[in-house]
Design a protein around this motif. Structure first.
Motif, short mmCIF file in Angstrom:
data_model
loop_
_atom_site.label_atom_id
_atom_site.label_comp_id
_atom_site.label_asym_id
_atom_site.label_seq_id
_atom_site.Cartn_x
_atom_site.Cartn_y
_atom_site.Cartn_z
N TYR A 326 18.94 -70.05 -3.21
CA TYR A 326 17.83 -69.37 -3.87
C TYR A 326 18.03 -67.85 -3.78
O TYR A 326 18.12 -67.28 -2.69
N GLN A 327 18.10 -67.21 -4.93
CA GLN A 327 18.32 -65.76 -5.06
C GLN A 327 19.55 -65.30 -4.30
O GLN A 327 19.65 -64.11 -3.93
N ASN A 328 20.48 -66.18 -4.08
CA ASN A 328 21.73 -65.83 -3.40
C ASN A 328 22.84 -65.80 -4.44
O ASN A 328 23.57 -66.79 -4.62
N LEU A 329 22.95 -64.67 -5.11
CA LEU A 329 23.84 -64.56 -6.26
C LEU A 329 25.02 -63.66 -5.94
O LEU A 329 24.88 -62.67 -5.21
N PRO A 330 26.16 -63.94 -6.49
CA PRO A 330 27.28 -62.98 -6.40
C PRO A 330 27.00 -61.79 -7.30
O PRO A 330 26.23 -61.88 -8.25
N PRO A 331 27.59 -60.65 -7.03
CA PRO A 331 27.34 -59.46 -7.88
C PRO A 331 27.84 -59.67 -9.30
O PRO A 331 28.91 -60.26 -9.53
N ALA A 332 27.06 -59.22 -10.24
CA ALA A 332 27.44 -59.32 -11.65
C ALA A 332 28.31 -58.14 -12.02
O ALA A 332 27.88 -56.97 -11.96
N VAL A 333 29.54 -58.40 -12.39
CA VAL A 333 30.51 -57.35 -12.73
C VAL A 333 31.16 -57.68 -14.07
O VAL A 333 30.95 -58.77 -14.63
N LYS A 334 31.93 -56.74 -14.57
CA LYS A 334 32.66 -56.97 -15.81
C LYS A 334 33.75 -58.02 -15.56
O LYS A 334 34.43 -58.00 -14.54
N ASP A 335 33.89 -58.91 -16.51
CA ASP A 335 34.89 -59.95 -16.36
C ASP A 335 36.27 -59.43 -16.71
O ASP A 335 36.43 -58.28 -17.15
N LYS A 336 37.27 -60.24 -16.52
CA LYS A 336 38.66 -59.84 -16.69
C LYS A 336 38.98 -59.50 -18.14
O LYS A 336 39.85 -58.66 -18.42
N TYR A 337 38.27 -60.11 -19.07
CA TYR A 337 38.57 -59.93 -20.49
C TYR A 337 37.56 -59.00 -21.15
O TYR A 337 37.23 -59.15 -22.33
N TRP A 338 37.03 -58.05 -20.41
CA TRP A 338 35.98 -57.18 -20.91
C TRP A 338 36.44 -56.36 -22.11
O TRP A 338 35.73 -56.20 -23.08
N GLU A 340 39.16 -56.99 -23.99
CA GLU A 340 40.03 -57.77 -24.88
C GLU A 340 39.18 -58.50 -25.91
O GLU A 340 38.14 -59.07 -25.57
N SER A 341 39.63 -58.47 -27.16
CA SER A 341 38.88 -59.14 -28.22
C SER A 341 39.07 -60.65 -28.18
O SER A 341 38.19 -61.41 -28.57
N THR A 342 40.23 -61.11 -27.72
CA THR A 342 40.52 -62.54 -27.64
C THR A 342 40.91 -62.88 -26.21
O THR A 342 41.89 -62.35 -25.69
N ALA A 343 40.12 -63.74 -25.60
CA ALA A 343 40.41 -64.14 -24.22
C ALA A 343 41.46 -65.24 -24.23
O ALA A 343 41.34 -66.24 -24.96
N GLN A 344 42.49 -65.05 -23.44
CA GLN A 344 43.57 -66.02 -23.35
C GLN A 344 43.91 -66.26 -21.88
O GLN A 344 44.63 -65.48 -21.27
#
Length: 506
Positions: A326-338, A340-344
């Motif tokens: 409950y309310q124990n969330l990991p930090p929200a950060v930019k993902d690896k494909y931030w 990039e137009s096409t995630a691969q």
């Protein structure tokens, strides 16, 4: 314990299923070996009696009985009876598994809608999900022998932590002649309503969502109870069992080796071990044993449901979801494909060959069109295009209808005077001006119309202006004339424009 062999058949290869034939636990050999031994022993005893103890006259009588029994086996529809029965059992078996209540959806709704980081909020969430698990334990105690052996009394349920002593006293104080697995669900609804009044549930939409998920959970508990209550009709199970046992009772006598009745007659091959009959017993009796094993999957057979493991899993996962997470969330950060137009995602060396395969875009994507460029040009529908009649319609257009007569045409046209416009010469336009009219038919039509007008003029009228005179039936019959039928043909495309009212003369 459920026997899982999914990994063994993950890939299709030579002799893939043959490796499964040498497993004992959960196999057909373990289910059937006792019945198989009994059948072989009885067959061997009858064979010894026939070969060693019977006289010649008795052998002749036994041969006739054996031939009758062998013919009787063809009258029992084994494949139909067993196939339909086992199909019904398998469908019911899987439906019972899908009716086992799982708290996964309910625990997500509780964790996201029952708020509070304090001790009160934590108690509310844990108590709500514990009530749901308690309801599942109570219903599984009623249908599963494994769970009942684990929790034989309510003291064991309290000791396991699914119920407190106060809840047990409240539970036992409520008297009912029926199963009381639904009482924890009612406690759940009352506690959720109290949380809404205290502001732990912030709006009615969240409360409604929580109630909906609880109702789905309770419905599965109820369905599980009804599956245990309403079994497959006993008469059907008896019919299948009698059919299998009687079939192999006839086989014991009819599939024996028989000496020829006549001295010079050639007999069958004497095989001391009837392989075909033993295989038939293995298939049909094994089919019946499969149905016997899964007709109630809440027992203790090898392939019955592991209900105790499900109880452990549900309690652990649900408490983890509503409390520690409950309310124990990991930090929200930019993902690896931030950027990039096409995630691969990357591939390993073992799966690199899959990147060479093109993506599936549709079954007709690679279809080659006709090489003729003219066939690919767009075409517009033209009103002057000749319409093709189907053969069925051509029959009706070309043939004359017996219900159409010249007199009917005349009366029908007078019934709608607004559809007829006379030309300057006093005649009426023809529906098909490009066709030649039959002069004799036209004369008969005009003569018929003249006679009808004269008869109406001579009839006396009533005060309302309607014809009030009557005419004898014999007289009217004598005035009728036998007229030839006319054939109606479909208009051509050239005559369509000429049929319009604006093309007629005023």
């Amino acid at each position: 314990m459920t026997i899982s062999y999914t990994l063994k058949v993950a890939n299709s290869r030579f002799g893939g299923f043959s490796k499964l034939l040498f497993r004992w636990k959960g196999s057909i050999y373990k289910l059937l070996y006792k019945e198989f031994i009994v059948f072989v022993v009885l067959y061997a005893l009858l064979s010894l009696v026939y070969r060693r103890l019977l006289t010649e006259e008795q052998k002749r009588l036994y041969t006739k009985v054996a031939q009758y029994c062998n013919r009787s086996t063809d009258l029992i529809p084994m494949s139909f009876v067993l196939g339909f029965y086992v199909t019904l059992i398998v469908n019911r078996w899987w439906a019972q598994y899908t009716s086992i209540p799982l708290p996964d959806q309910l625990m997500c709704v509780i964790s996201s809608n029952v708020h509070g980081n304090d001790e009160r909020g934590r108690i509310l969430r844990r108590t709500l999900i514990r009530y749901a698990n308690l309801s599942a334990v109570l219903i599984l105690r009623s249908v599963s022998t494994r769970v009942l052996k684990r929790f034989p009394t309510m003291d064991h349920v309290v000791e396991a932590g699914f119920m407190t002593q106060d809840e047990r006293k409240k539970f036992e104080s409520l008297h009912s002649d029926f199963n009381k697995y639904w009482i924890p669900c009612v406690w759940f609804t009352n506690l959720a309503a109290q949380a809404r009044r205290d502001g732990r549930i912030r709006d009615d939409v969240a409360l409604r969502l929580l109630m909906d998920e609880l109702n789905l959970y309770r419905a599965k508990c109820s369905m599980l109870f009804h599956y245990d209550w309403i079994s497959i009709p006993l008469v059907y199970t008896q019919v299948v069992t009698i059919a299998v046992y009687s079939f192999f009772a006839f086989c014991l006598i009819g599939r024996q080796f028989l000496e020829p009745l006549e001295p010079g007659q050639e007999g069958d091959l004497d095989m001391y071990v009837p392989l075909s009959t033993l295989l038939q017993f293995f298939f049909y009796a094994g089919w019946l044993k499969v149905a016997e094993q899964i007709i109630n999957p809440f027992g203790e057979d090898d392939d019955d449901f592991e209900t105790n493991k499900l109880i452990d899993r549900n309690l652990q996962v649900s408490l983890l979801s509503v409390d520690d997470m409950y309310q124990n969330l990991p930090p929200a950060v930019k993902d690896k494909y931030w950027n990039e137009s096409t995630a691969q995602p990357p591939y390993t060396t073992a799966t690199a060959a899959e990147t060479l395969k093109p993506s599936f875009l549709g079954s007709t994507f690679d279809m080659r069109m006709c090489e003729d460029a003219e066939q690919s040009q767009p075409a517009e529908a033209s009103p002057s295009t000749m319409r093709i009649q189907t053969p069925l319609l051509s029959r009706f257009f070309a043939a004359a209808s017996p219900a159409i007569s010249i007199k009917n045409f005349g009366r029908g046209s007078r019934g709608h005077p607004h559809l007829r416009r006379s030309r300057a010469d006093g005649s009426f336009p023809s529906p098909y001006p490009n066709r030649s009219e039959d002069p004799e038919s036209v004369a008969r039509i005009e003569e018929e119309e003249t006679e009808d007008e004269e008869s109406r003029a001579s009839e006396p009228t009533t005060p309302g202006g309607r014809p009030g005179g009557t005419q004898p039936l014999e007289a009217s019959k004598t005035q009728r004339k036998e007229l030839p039928l006319i054939q109606v043909k479909a208009p051509s495309s050239e005559s369509i424009g000429a049929d319009r009212p604006e093309a007629w003369e005023p």
